[in-house]
Design an enzyme around this catalytic site. Structure first.
Site, PDB file in Angstrom:
ATOM      1  N   HIS A 126     -45.920  22.450  -5.441  1.00 32.82           N
ATOM      2  CA  HIS A 126     -45.868  21.150  -6.138  1.00 32.82           C
ATOM      3  C   HIS A 126     -44.732  20.289  -5.588  1.00 32.82           C
ATOM      4  O   HIS A 126     -44.879  19.084  -5.436  1.00 32.82           O
ATOM      5  CB  HIS A 126     -45.651  21.327  -7.655  1.00 32.82           C
ATOM      6  N   GLY A 186     -45.499  27.825 -15.863  1.00 31.54           N
ATOM      7  CA  GLY A 186     -44.689  27.168 -14.829  1.00 31.54           C
ATOM      8  C   GLY A 186     -44.880  25.672 -14.943  1.00 31.54           C
ATOM      9  O   GLY A 186     -45.872  25.210 -15.513  1.00 31.54           O
ATOM     10  N   HIS A 229     -46.819  28.628  -6.421  1.00 32.83           N
ATOM     11  CA  HIS A 229     -47.606  27.492  -6.926  1.00 32.83           C
ATOM     12  C   HIS A 229     -46.682  26.324  -7.247  1.00 32.83           C
ATOM     13  O   HIS A 229     -46.987  25.176  -6.927  1.00 32.83           O
ATOM     14  CB  HIS A 229     -48.381  27.939  -8.184  1.00 32.83           C
ATOM     15  N   GLU A 230     -45.510  26.641  -7.864  1.00 33.96           N
ATOM     16  CA  GLU A 230     -44.581  25.562  -8.244  1.00 33.96           C
ATOM     17  C   GLU A 230     -43.876  24.956  -7.041  1.00 33.96           C
ATOM     18  O   GLU A 230     -43.693  23.738  -6.976  1.00 33.96           O
ATOM     19  CB  GLU A 230     -43.535  26.098  -9.244  1.00 33.96           C
ATOM     20  N   GLN A 286     -44.807  16.991 -11.752  1.00 35.17           N
ATOM     21  CA  GLN A 286     -45.865  16.999 -12.775  1.00 35.17           C
ATOM     22  C   GLN A 286     -45.484  16.178 -14.006  1.00 35.17           C
ATOM     23  O   GLN A 286     -46.372  15.799 -14.782  1.00 35.17           O
ATOM     24  CB  GLN A 286     -46.177  18.439 -13.198  1.00 35.17           C
ATOM     25  N   CYS A 339     -54.053  24.747 -13.066  1.00 28.23           N
ATOM     26  CA  CYS A 339     -52.918  23.842 -12.908  1.00 28.23           C
ATOM     27  C   CYS A 339     -52.899  22.866 -14.085  1.00 28.23           C
ATOM     28  O   CYS A 339     -53.946  22.332 -14.462  1.00 28.23           O
ATOM     29  CB  CYS A 339     -53.027  23.064 -11.602  1.00 28.23           C
ATOM     30  N   LEU A 340     -51.728  22.675 -14.672  1.00 30.17           N
ATOM     31  CA  LEU A 340     -51.645  21.780 -15.829  1.00 30.17           C
ATOM     32  C   LEU A 340     -51.945  20.332 -15.442  1.00 30.17           C
ATOM     33  O   LEU A 340     -52.263  19.520 -16.302  1.00 30.17           O
ATOM     34  CB  LEU A 340     -50.250  21.895 -16.470  1.00 30.17           C
TER      35      LEU A 340
HETATM   36  O1  K2U Z   1     -47.862  24.370 -12.252  1.00 30.43           O
HETATM   37  C1  K2U Z   1     -48.679  24.394 -13.163  1.00 30.43           C
HETATM   38  O2  K2U Z   1     -49.601  23.580 -13.253  1.00 30.43           O
HETATM   39  C2  K2U Z   1     -48.619  25.509 -14.204  1.00 30.43           C
HETATM   40  C3  K2U Z   1     -49.538  26.587 -13.698  1.00 30.43           C
HETATM   41  C4  K2U Z   1     -48.715  27.656 -13.074  1.00 30.43           C
HETATM   42  C5  K2U Z   1     -49.577  28.736 -12.486  1.00 30.43           C
HETATM   43  C6  K2U Z   1     -50.807  28.468 -11.912  1.00 30.43           C
HETATM   44  C7  K2U Z   1     -51.543  29.508 -11.371  1.00 30.43           C
HETATM   45  C8  K2U Z   1     -51.069  30.797 -11.393  1.00 30.43           C
HETATM   46  C9  K2U Z   1     -49.832  31.042 -11.957  1.00 30.43           C
HETATM   47  C10 K2U Z   1     -49.101  30.017 -12.502  1.00 30.43           C
HETATM   48  C11 K2U Z   1     -50.449  27.114 -14.810  1.00 30.43           C
HETATM   49  O3  K2U Z   1     -51.328  26.141 -15.246  1.00 30.43           O
HETATM   50  S1  K2U Z   1     -49.693  27.686 -16.232  1.00 30.43           S
HETATM   51  C12 K2U Z   1     -51.179  28.231 -17.049  1.00 30.43           C
HETATM   52  C13 K2U Z   1     -51.452  29.667 -16.689  1.00 30.43           C
HETATM   53  C14 K2U Z   1     -51.145  30.605 -17.640  1.00 30.43           C
HETATM   54  C15 K2U Z   1     -51.307  31.941 -17.341  1.00 30.43           C
HETATM   55  C16 K2U Z   1     -51.770  32.351 -16.085  1.00 30.43           C
HETATM   56  C17 K2U Z   1     -52.079  31.396 -15.136  1.00 30.43           C
HETATM   57  C18 K2U Z   1     -51.925  30.029 -15.429  1.00 30.43           C
HETATM   58 ZN    ZN Z   2     -49.825  23.302 -10.974  1.00 36.14          ZN
END
Ligand code: K2U
Ligand code: ZN
Length: 173
Positions: free
Chosen positions: A141, A46, A137-138, A51, A95-96
């Site tokens: 943001h 996501g 989560h998105e 971001q 979170c990225l």
């Molecule tokens: O928004 C973001 O920073 C991307 C997030 C999205 C996300 C966070 C927590 C749980 C679900 C989605 C992630 O960093 S993407 C990396 C990731 C990959 C697989 C599972 C969880 C997170």
């Molecule tokens: Zn995030």
């Protein structure tokens, strides 16, 4: 298509409420493409506009994790949760914009989300599992909320200090 730099917490742009998308322009379509490319490159499942410094209510996601399955890239404009389940799920989120930090977050297990797609059409979908966690989560943001805002002040402070140190080190490179 461009891979855009991902902003790292703490950054005031990650705490702002983003502005609604009023018109689907060619710039917005290009931004959506760039956001998907940036997300896949990270890699992530996501990514939200703020971001990558885009202060509009746009998010992209693709929670298909099976490399054999075909990807399902989604672009959501002005997304709104219209229903959420009483049942909750606990997921160890990352979170990225807060690299290498993980913590358990409890959220509704299922949500219904309404949004506008890049063709300007109104859509609504019922998300469950990782898709439900990711879309919430998105959308957080887009409202300037990070997963660390669900943690205790002490844990949040610890993570923020680590990120400030990381940014200082990166600035020196
Ligand atoms: O928004 C973001 O920073 C991307 C997030 C999205 C996300 C966070 C927590 C749980 C679900 C989605 C992630 O960093 S993407 C990396 C990731 C990959 C697989 C599972 C969880 C997170
Ligand atoms: Zn995030």
């Amino acid at each position: 298509m461009t891979i855009r730099p991902i902003l790292i917490h703490p950054d005031p742009r990650l705490k702002k409420r983003c502005d609604p998308v009023t018109e689907v322009t060619d710039e917005l379509r290009a931004a959506a493409d760039d956001m998907l490319e940036t997300m896949y490159d990270a890699p992530g499942i996501g990514l939200a506009g703020p971001q990558v410094g885009l202060m509009s209510r746009i998010l992209v996601m693709d929670c298909v994790k099976d490399p054999e399955a075909s990807p399902r890239p989604m672009v959501l404009l002005n997304p709104e949760v219209t229903w959420s389940s009483a049942a909750t799920n606990v997921y160890e989120e990352g979170c990225l914009s807060i690299p290498e930090q993980y913590a358990e977050v409890t959220r509704p297990a299922e949500v219904k989300v309404r949004w506008m797609d890049l063709e300007g059409a109104a859509r609504e979908e019922h998300f469950t599992g990782l898709w439900a966690t990711c879309v919430q989560h998105e959308i957080d943001h887009l409202n300037g909320k990070l997963f660390i805002d669900y943690l205790t002040p002490l844990k949040r402070q610890l993570i923020t200090r680590r990120m400030t140190k990381l940014k200082r080190e990166r600035a020196r490179l």
